[in-house]
Design a protein around this motif. Structure first.
Motif, PDB file in Angstrom:
ATOM      1  N   TYR A 143       4.686 -13.763  15.244  1.00  0.00           N
ATOM      2  CA  TYR A 143       3.892 -12.773  14.524  1.00  0.00           C
ATOM      3  C   TYR A 143       4.209 -11.343  14.947  1.00  0.00           C
ATOM      4  O   TYR A 143       3.615 -10.399  14.434  1.00  0.00           O
TER       5      TYR A 143
ATOM      6  N   ILE B 286      -0.102  -2.776   7.029  1.00  0.00           N
ATOM      7  CA  ILE B 286      -0.341  -4.166   7.418  1.00  0.00           C
ATOM      8  C   ILE B 286      -1.682  -4.635   6.864  1.00  0.00           C
ATOM      9  O   ILE B 286      -1.800  -5.752   6.342  1.00  0.00           O
ATOM     10  N   SER B 287      -2.688  -3.787   6.964  1.00  0.00           N
ATOM     11  CA  SER B 287      -4.019  -4.136   6.457  1.00  0.00           C
ATOM     12  C   SER B 287      -3.988  -4.363   4.945  1.00  0.00           C
ATOM     13  O   SER B 287      -4.535  -5.352   4.441  1.00  0.00           O
TER      14      SER B 287
ATOM     15  N   LYS C 235      -2.201  -7.658   3.636  1.00  0.00           N
ATOM     16  CA  LYS C 235      -2.937  -8.917   3.742  1.00  0.00           C
ATOM     17  C   LYS C 235      -3.824  -9.183   2.532  1.00  0.00           C
ATOM     18  O   LYS C 235      -4.291 -10.321   2.343  1.00  0.00           O
ATOM     19  N   THR C 236      -4.049  -8.159   1.710  1.00  0.00           N
ATOM     20  CA  THR C 236      -4.914  -8.337   0.541  1.00  0.00           C
ATOM     21  C   THR C 236      -4.222  -8.020  -0.781  1.00  0.00           C
ATOM     22  O   THR C 236      -4.636  -8.497  -1.830  1.00  0.00           O
TER      23      THR C 236
ATOM     24  N   TYR D 293      -0.381  -7.640  -1.347  1.00  0.00           N
ATOM     25  CA  TYR D 293       1.009  -7.571  -0.891  1.00  0.00           C
ATOM     26  C   TYR D 293       1.960  -7.106  -1.988  1.00  0.00           C
ATOM     27  O   TYR D 293       2.789  -6.224  -1.780  1.00  0.00           O
TER      28      TYR D 293
ATOM     29  N   LEU E 289       4.812 -12.757   3.881  1.00  0.00           N
ATOM     30  CA  LEU E 289       3.849 -11.854   4.505  1.00  0.00           C
ATOM     31  C   LEU E 289       4.011 -11.854   6.025  1.00  0.00           C
ATOM     32  O   LEU E 289       3.943 -10.791   6.660  1.00  0.00           O
ATOM     33  N   GLN E 290       4.242 -13.018   6.603  1.00  0.00           N
ATOM     34  CA  GLN E 290       4.423 -13.085   8.059  1.00  0.00           C
ATOM     35  C   GLN E 290       5.620 -12.249   8.500  1.00  0.00           C
ATOM     36  O   GLN E 290       5.567 -11.561   9.517  1.00  0.00           O
TER      37      GLN E 290
ATOM     38  N   VAL F 191       4.581  -8.493   8.323  1.00  0.00           N
ATOM     39  CA  VAL F 191       3.695  -8.075   9.412  1.00  0.00           C
ATOM     40  C   VAL F 191       4.431  -8.079  10.746  1.00  0.00           C
ATOM     41  O   VAL F 191       4.336  -7.122  11.527  1.00  0.00           O
TER      42      VAL F 191
END
Length: 237
Positions: A43, A114-115, A118-119, A121, A157-158, A161
């Protein structure tokens, strides 16, 4: 030579560069951790993690000497590699990249990204890619921008981030760049949002580094393709 793509890119970005260089050189393209066909390892992907992965590929291919050309993130990785394996390098080209660590402002921007990622992308990636081009070029390269967005959204997404977290952590590599005894080239965009004019002024004070400033933004290989390719050919010859 070894080509290292930027954030949210993959080895497909080098198609035109490879087509030119492979006529006279051995060319290696690598999908960095969490990008393209390469899986994530965790991560947080530090620049050292990415450099170690690059080294593993070169060792596996029995490459003793190489020239690294890195776009943006790829430039950060090239310098992390150079810190550990300077004797392997025949040359380093930072393409729309910088040896400087993130400012507090840029770290804050990465945290916000990053924030949002997560919602939302897809929209974040789409906006981020467009912003890499000089504003006056966005309509001109509309087709290319859409293709880049398609490739960028293949990044999980991983991977997004983990790489953002790694870029936040990277140390200043100016001394690494300064101490390298191999050929050194910096290709910058006149209106690049990543490498500021102030950064360029600091780099110009370093000795033994060729700096070529092209018109356009962060995507010199597209916005100024012919001039970019000419720069690369002169550098590797």
């Amino acid at each position: 030579m070894t080509l290292l793509h930027g954030f949210l890119e993959n080895s497909t970005m080098w198609a035109d560069t490879v087509a030119l260089l492979e006529k006279t050189h051995q060319v290696i393209t690598i999908d960095l951790l969490g990008h393209g066909l390469t899986d994530c390892l965790g991560y947080v992907h530090t620049m050292q993690d990415l450099a170690e992965a690059v080294n593993a590929v070169l060792v596996n291919l029995n490459i003793d000497k190489t020239t690294l050309i890195g776009h943006s993130l790829g430039g950060y990785v090239a310098l992390a590699f150079a810190e550990k394996k300077p004797d392997v390098l025949e040359g380093v080209c930072l393409m729309n990249s910088t040896p400087f660590a993130d400012s507090k402002e840029r770290i804050a921007l990465r945290d916000r990204a990053i924030s949002v990622a997560k919602t939302n992308y897809s929209n974040l990636v789409s906006m981020s890619i467009s912003n890499l081009f000089y504003e006056d070029n966005r309509l001109r390269f509309e087709k290319e921008i859409e293709q880049i967005k398609t490739e960028a959204l293949k990044t999980p997404l991983q991977g997004y981030v983990a790489t953002q977290e790694g870029m936040k952590l990277r140390a200043d590599s100016t001394v690494v760049l300064k101490n390298l005894t191999c050929k050194k080239l910096i290709i910058a965009g006149k209106n690049d949002p990543i490498l500021s004019k102030t950064d360029l002024q600091h780099l110009e004070k370093l000795k033994d580094i060729t700096i070529n400033v092209l018109e356009g933004g962060h995507m010199s290989h597209i916005e100024n393709k012919e001039e970019f390719l000419q720069n690369i050919m002169r550098f590797v010859e």
